[in-house]
Design an enzyme around this catalytic site. Structure first.
Site, mmCIF file in Angstrom:
data_model
loop_
_atom_site.group_PDB
_atom_site.id
_atom_site.type_symbol
_atom_site.label_atom_id
_atom_site.label_comp_id
_atom_site.label_asym_id
_atom_site.label_seq_id
_atom_site.Cartn_x
_atom_site.Cartn_y
_atom_site.Cartn_z
ATOM 1 N N ASN A 1 -12.530 16.487 -4.610
ATOM 2 C CA ASN A 1 -11.540 17.202 -4.613
ATOM 3 C C ASN A 1 -10.336 16.170 -5.083
ATOM 4 O OD1 ASN A 1 -8.790 18.453 -3.341
ATOM 5 N ND2 ASN A 1 -9.130 16.489 -1.652
ATOM 6 N N TRP A 2 -10.001 16.801 -6.947
ATOM 7 C CA TRP A 2 -8.956 16.561 -7.075
ATOM 8 C C TRP A 2 -7.984 16.137 -7.171
ATOM 9 C CZ3 TRP A 2 -9.418 19.600 -12.636
ATOM 10 C CH2 TRP A 2 -11.167 19.849 -12.867
ATOM 11 N N LYS A 3 -7.332 16.034 -5.287
ATOM 12 C CA LYS A 3 -5.867 16.185 -4.843
ATOM 13 C C LYS A 3 -4.554 16.415 -6.040
ATOM 14 C CE LYS A 3 -8.403 13.067 -2.555
ATOM 15 N NZ LYS A 3 -8.029 11.817 -0.706
ATOM 16 N N HIS B 1 -7.134 19.090 6.172
ATOM 17 C CA HIS B 1 -7.626 17.539 5.004
ATOM 18 C C HIS B 1 -6.551 16.290 5.326
ATOM 19 C CE1 HIS B 1 -8.024 14.803 1.812
ATOM 20 N NE2 HIS B 1 -9.255 14.709 1.432
ATOM 21 N N GLU C 1 -4.624 14.316 5.156
ATOM 22 C CA GLU C 1 -3.454 13.808 3.997
ATOM 23 C C GLU C 1 -2.509 15.765 4.136
ATOM 24 O OE1 GLU C 1 -5.137 13.456 0.252
ATOM 25 O OE2 GLU C 1 -5.766 12.030 0.865
ATOM 26 N N GLU D 1 -15.259 13.343 7.550
ATOM 27 C CA GLU D 1 -13.838 12.849 6.001
ATOM 28 C C GLU D 1 -13.182 11.283 7.489
ATOM 29 O OE1 GLU D 1 -13.275 13.775 1.978
ATOM 30 O OE2 GLU D 1 -11.567 14.582 3.506
ATOM 31 N N GLY E 1 -9.664 7.501 0.520
ATOM 32 C CA GLY E 1 -9.184 6.548 -1.027
ATOM 33 C C GLY E 1 -8.849 4.443 -0.225
ATOM 34 N N SER F 1 -14.459 7.403 -0.195
ATOM 35 C CA SER F 1 -15.015 6.508 -0.716
ATOM 36 C C SER F 1 -16.188 6.701 -1.164
ATOM 37 C CB SER F 1 -14.676 4.864 -0.152
ATOM 38 O OG SER F 1 -13.022 4.762 -0.257
ATOM 39 N N GLY G 1 -13.326 12.443 -3.886
ATOM 40 C CA GLY G 1 -11.827 12.160 -4.018
ATOM 41 C C GLY G 1 -11.707 11.391 -6.048
HETATM 42 P P1 13P Z 1 -12.154 9.754 -1.775
HETATM 43 O O1 13P Z 1 -12.923 9.727 -2.377
HETATM 44 O O2 13P Z 1 -10.724 8.954 -2.722
HETATM 45 O O3 13P Z 1 -11.958 8.316 -1.237
HETATM 46 O O4 13P Z 1 -10.831 10.724 -1.701
HETATM 47 C C1 13P Z 1 -12.026 11.075 0.192
HETATM 48 C C2 13P Z 1 -11.299 12.750 0.079
HETATM 49 O O5 13P Z 1 -10.258 12.300 0.163
HETATM 50 C C3 13P Z 1 -12.146 13.939 -0.526
HETATM 51 O O6 13P Z 1 -11.437 15.425 0.748
#
Ligand code: 13P
Length: 266
Positions: free
Chosen positions: A15-17, A107, A109, A177, A183, A223, A244
């Protein structure tokens, strides 16, 4: 040797966000493809999927098709509606037309920054299924939830709310998640991830029976790195990872996709 369910192909999803424009997306996908090829990556057991921002999808789709790359593609969100007066939204029909296989729904977020509740997630999952996209439903507890109700209650409730509104035949992917692990550099332990993923699978079994419970892939996210992926995938109910930050680095993401090389047999 893959520790996850025998009949479930592992899924490593990036997931590149909101990172990388369409030119940068091409560079990363090319580098990822070369890196995996160099390392003789075998995709029979492991599916690699990428979730770029909407504006990158056409470029990435074209590259995947032209170079016959074995990457699945997904959007990071979709509208619950199919078309019409919804300025700024993207229809599942458009993602389907770009040969997307998957779409993220709920998600943390999106839940936190856009107020997406279970009702919205249900409508988005239904929209994805209408357009032949496999929804990757993200569920997870915050640090506060963890303290007040423990680790499983919130993700189980979020999953149950969606399951009750879709059929037992629907193909979905679930991503556990924990919000506190995203993150933060502090992942859940492999034991915690397995424990919650097992409870999520039991939830599917309770609502829709064995067939859907046994075929649904459940991912861990939060993470994830090449140094901890093998531990997660040893869990019998953990079928892959939603990655992420580490998915933005081709070498690191390739190493995560090759988790089988790190898995040791007890
Ligand atoms: P990180 O791997 O940066 O912790 O993010 C996880 C995430 O939100 C994937 O959707």
């Amino acid at each position: 040797m893959v520790a996850s369910g025998d009949n479930r192909r592992a899924l490593i999803a990036g997931n590149w966000k909101m990172n990388l424009d369409h030119l940068q997306s091409i560079a990363l996908v090319q580098k990822l493809a070369w890196t995996l090829k160099d390392r003789n990556f075998q995709s029979d057991h492991v599916e690699v999927a990428i979730f770029p921002p909407f504006t990158d999808l056409r470029s990435v789709q074209t590259l995947i098709a032209a170079d016959k790359l074995e990457f699945s593609l997904g959007g990071q969100d979709l509208s619950p509606h199919d078309s019409g007066a919804h300025t700024g939204d993207i229809s599942g029909a458009f993602l389907s037309a770009l040969a997307c296989d998957y779409v993220l729904v709920g998600h943390s977020e999106r839940r936190a920054h856009h107020g997406e509740d279970d009702e919205v997630c249900v409508a988005k999952v239904q929209a994805a299924l209408r357009h032949s996209l496999t929804p990757v439903l993200c569920v997870g507890e915050t640090a506060e939830d963890l303290e007040t109700v423990g680790q499983s209650a919130v993700p189980v409730a979020q999953l149950g709310a969606v399951l009750r509104e879709i059929s037992a035949e629907a193909d979905i992917v679930v991503a556990y998640e924990p919000v506190w692990a995203i993150g933060s550099g502090t992942p859940a332990t492999a034991e915690q991830a397995q424990e919650v993923c097992a409870v999520l699978r039991d939830t599917i079994r309770d609502v829709h029976g064995d067939a859907q419970a046994d075929r649904t892939r459940i991912l861990y996210g939060g993470s994830v790195k090449s140094s901890n992926i093998a531990g997660f995938l040893r869990g019998a109910d953990v079928d892959g990872a939603l990655v992420g930050g580490a998915s933005l680095d081709a070498e690191e993401f390739a190493a995560i996709a090759q988790f089988e090389k790190h898995v040791t047999i007890d």
